[in-house]
Motif scaffolding. Sequence first.
Motif, mmCIF file in Angstrom:
data_model
loop_
_atom_site.group_PDB
_atom_site.id
_atom_site.type_symbol
_atom_site.label_atom_id
_atom_site.label_comp_id
_atom_site.label_asym_id
_atom_site.label_seq_id
_atom_site.Cartn_x
_atom_site.Cartn_y
_atom_site.Cartn_z
ATOM 1 N N GLU A 302 0.829 -1.212 0.000
ATOM 2 C CA GLU A 302 0.000 0.000 0.000
ATOM 3 C C GLU A 302 0.863 1.262 0.000
ATOM 4 N N THR A 303 1.985 1.202 0.769
ATOM 5 C CA THR A 303 2.901 2.354 0.787
ATOM 6 C C THR A 303 3.498 2.581 -0.597
ATOM 7 N N GLU A 304 3.868 1.503 -1.264
ATOM 8 C CA GLU A 304 4.414 1.625 -2.614
ATOM 9 C C GLU A 304 3.372 2.172 -3.597
ATOM 10 N N GLU A 305 2.096 1.760 -3.385
ATOM 11 C CA GLU A 305 1.023 2.265 -4.252
ATOM 12 C C GLU A 305 0.861 3.775 -4.105
ATOM 13 N N GLU A 306 0.935 4.280 -2.857
ATOM 14 C CA GLU A 306 0.796 5.716 -2.627
ATOM 15 C C GLU A 306 1.933 6.482 -3.308
ATOM 16 N N GLU A 307 3.146 5.943 -3.196
ATOM 17 C CA GLU A 307 4.277 6.593 -3.835
ATOM 18 C C GLU A 307 4.127 6.590 -5.361
#
Length: 331
Positions: A302-307
């Motif tokens: 999810e963190t990678e998706e936000e980035e």
Amino acid sequence: MGSRNPAGHVAFKDLRILLVGPKRTGKSSTGNTMLGREQVFDTRGGGTSTAASSVTAGHHMTVVDAQGWGSSEEFVPREEKIELLRALDLCGPEGPHAVLLVIPLLDFTAPERRAVERRMEILTSAVWRHTMVLFTLGDLLRRQGCSVQEHIQSGGPDLHWLMGKCRNRYHVLDNKTAIIAQNKSRKQEVSGSKRKQGEAWRRKGGKGAGRKNRGNEADGRKLGYQEQVRELLSKVEDMVQENGEWHFSLHMYQRLEEEWSHREQQLRACLEAEIDKGSVRRKQKTAETKINMEPEEEQRLETEEEEQEGSLRKEQENREECMERKINRGR
């Protein structure tokens, strides 16, 4: 529309010129000078827009003297809008070859700049391609002992803005140059006519000599005006040639603006559809991946998706800027 002379310069058979500018700038007097006639346009001011034609300096020319505008900076009165558009209509269905913005050779201030900008906006930004600044009160340069280039350089940011909008196209009209032409004309005639003038004085007691001098003065003024008009029309023809011999047509430019606006909307829609389609594919793939993931791995994803979303937004902004540049180049 035009034919080339041996020097390669394009000579237009029928020039249509629109004179615009504030009140009390010598605009109507300029129109009279261009037509080579004294009282075609009313120089007292307050009249409506008027058109007149004449053969001057080897050109058949139609000049439209638009009603002078007021000093309102923030808005244009409805009556002024109507008169400006009526003046444009007097130039004929194809529109004028050139628009001459008449400005006196005095300080060009910020309020005057805003007043000019508001009026020219009525004719769309495309009008600047066909516009030349025509400075009046050119005799002030001789009194001040400076050139027009020096006046422009020291004129401040508002005058520099005006020159930039007109692509540094300008002409100076000096009504006092007639005196120089008059003096030359007199020198040529003195040697051959001095004796005859003396005889005329003796026969008529001086009667008629005043009329003779006034005639010489009128001839000199005419010569001076014609030379200035020839130079002005040469610059106008150069400008028309630079514009591909196009007239300024408000309706034509409005249609072009509409077409470019429609094309811009289409490009934006295609870009947004492409981005949305890619976003849907990424979300589907991510949902399938999360099914068999541990909680820690899911949080990291999810963190990678936000980035990635932030990176995509920045990419979209860059693509939109690129698209804007392409559209402006096309215009």
